[in-house]
Design an enzyme around this catalytic site. Structure first.
Site, PDB file in Angstrom:
ATOM      1  N   GLY A  11     -79.083 -53.193  44.891  1.00 28.55           N
ATOM      2  CA  GLY A  11     -79.484 -52.311  43.895  1.00 28.55           C
ATOM      3  C   GLY A  11     -80.332 -51.105  44.673  1.00 28.55           C
ATOM      4  O   GLY A  11     -79.800 -50.762  45.784  1.00 28.55           O
ATOM      5  N   CYS A  12     -81.057 -50.481  43.971  1.00 27.61           N
ATOM      6  CA  CYS A  12     -81.859 -49.334  44.330  1.00 27.61           C
ATOM      7  C   CYS A  12     -82.266 -49.539  45.783  1.00 27.61           C
ATOM      8  O   CYS A  12     -83.155 -50.328  45.928  1.00 27.61           O
ATOM      9  CB  CYS A  12     -82.762 -48.396  43.552  1.00 27.61           C
ATOM     10  SG  CYS A  12     -83.565 -47.285  44.272  1.00 27.61           S
ATOM     11  N   PHE A  13     -82.140 -48.911  46.842  1.00 26.58           N
ATOM     12  CA  PHE A  13     -82.559 -49.170  48.276  1.00 26.58           C
ATOM     13  C   PHE A  13     -84.295 -49.024  48.282  1.00 26.58           C
ATOM     14  O   PHE A  13     -84.632 -49.622  49.222  1.00 26.58           O
ATOM     15  CB  PHE A  13     -82.058 -48.105  49.275  1.00 26.58           C
ATOM     16  CG  PHE A  13     -81.788 -46.657  49.212  1.00 26.58           C
ATOM     17  CD1 PHE A  13     -82.568 -45.848  48.519  1.00 26.58           C
ATOM     18  CD2 PHE A  13     -80.568 -46.136  49.699  1.00 26.58           C
ATOM     19  CE1 PHE A  13     -82.383 -44.473  48.224  1.00 26.58           C
ATOM     20  CE2 PHE A  13     -80.421 -44.749  49.399  1.00 26.58           C
ATOM     21  CZ  PHE A  13     -81.178 -44.093  48.892  1.00 26.58           C
ATOM     22  N   TRP A  14     -84.764 -48.154  47.409  1.00 27.03           N
ATOM     23  CA  TRP A  14     -86.108 -48.291  47.328  1.00 27.03           C
ATOM     24  C   TRP A  14     -86.823 -49.520  47.089  1.00 27.03           C
ATOM     25  O   TRP A  14     -87.915 -49.772  47.724  1.00 27.03           O
ATOM     26  CB  TRP A  14     -86.645 -47.351  46.313  1.00 27.03           C
ATOM     27  CG  TRP A  14     -86.186 -45.738  46.368  1.00 27.03           C
ATOM     28  CD1 TRP A  14     -85.683 -45.231  47.376  1.00 27.03           C
ATOM     29  CD2 TRP A  14     -86.242 -44.795  45.103  1.00 27.03           C
ATOM     30  NE1 TRP A  14     -85.551 -43.706  46.972  1.00 27.03           N
ATOM     31  CE2 TRP A  14     -85.846 -43.716  45.606  1.00 27.03           C
ATOM     32  CE3 TRP A  14     -86.648 -44.823  43.774  1.00 27.03           C
ATOM     33  CZ2 TRP A  14     -85.854 -42.389  44.807  1.00 27.03           C
ATOM     34  CZ3 TRP A  14     -86.345 -43.776  42.951  1.00 27.03           C
ATOM     35  CH2 TRP A  14     -86.116 -42.711  43.390  1.00 27.03           C
ATOM     36  N   CYS A  15     -86.137 -50.340  46.412  1.00 27.23           N
ATOM     37  CA  CYS A  15     -86.638 -51.632  46.245  1.00 27.23           C
ATOM     38  C   CYS A  15     -86.711 -52.438  47.455  1.00 27.23           C
ATOM     39  O   CYS A  15     -87.692 -53.113  47.703  1.00 27.23           O
ATOM     40  CB  CYS A  15     -85.751 -52.394  44.988  1.00 27.23           C
ATOM     41  SG  CYS A  15     -86.182 -51.482  43.449  1.00 27.23           S
TER      42      CYS A  15
END
Length: 175
Positions: A11-15
């Site tokens: 998913g989003c790399f921020w997570c």
């Protein structure tokens, strides 16, 4: 053995970046793009879905402090690996669950972790396991995004619950 690195997309790399940065033995986390054909992609082009790249993180860790198996178990705990091209409200091929290997030993390790994780899910895991091509570092504002923007809406409602889940399940590995 020196530092080991895995390139993972969930998913989003921020997570994933936020999840791994809280763990002992993780020496660095770099958000980036990989898996596609377009050279030197940027965030806008990857989000278009036309590059074939995924949002990924390169997790650099000391296997004497945190085992490769733990790094991979946390990967499967921190996102939904049964969802194709989607994590929650984030949709598109850039959010695909993917593990990118550099050696046959790593490929085997990834396959074993995927098999082990399947016991946690009722539906089949669809995480792709494929060779790592070029890894492109994402723009600087994506690096350690959660720590830099904890009150941002996405961080509050999407990233924080994933961080909390891993903190609860892997408290013995926290910094």
């Amino acid at each position: 053995m020196a530092t080991q690195s895995f390139v993972l997309g969930g998913g989003c790399f921020w997570c994933l970046d936020a999840v791994y940065r809280q763990l002992r033995g993780v020496q660095d986390c770099v958000s980036g793009y990989s898996g596609g054909d377009m050279p030197n992609p940027d965030y806008r082009s990857v989000c278009s879905g036309q590059t074939g790249h995924h949002e990924v993180v390169r997790v650099d860790f000391d296997p004497k402090i945190i085992s490769p198996e733990a790094v991979l178990d946390i990967f499967f705990t921190s996102h939904d690996p049964t969802s194709w091209d989607r994590q929650g409200a984030d949709t598109g091929s850039q959010y695909r669950s993917v593990m990118l290997y550099t050696t046959e030993e790593e490929r085997t390790l990834f396959e074993t972790a995927k098999e082990r994780a399947q016991a946690m899910f009722e539906t089949p895991i669809v995480t792709e396991i494929k060779p790592l091509g070029e890894f492109y570092r994402a723009e600087e504002y994506h690096q350690d995004f959660y720590a830099q923007n904890p009150a941002q809406g996405y961080c509050t409602f999407v990233v924080s619950p994933k961080v909390a889940k891993v903190r609860k399940g892997y408290a013995h590995l926290l910094k």
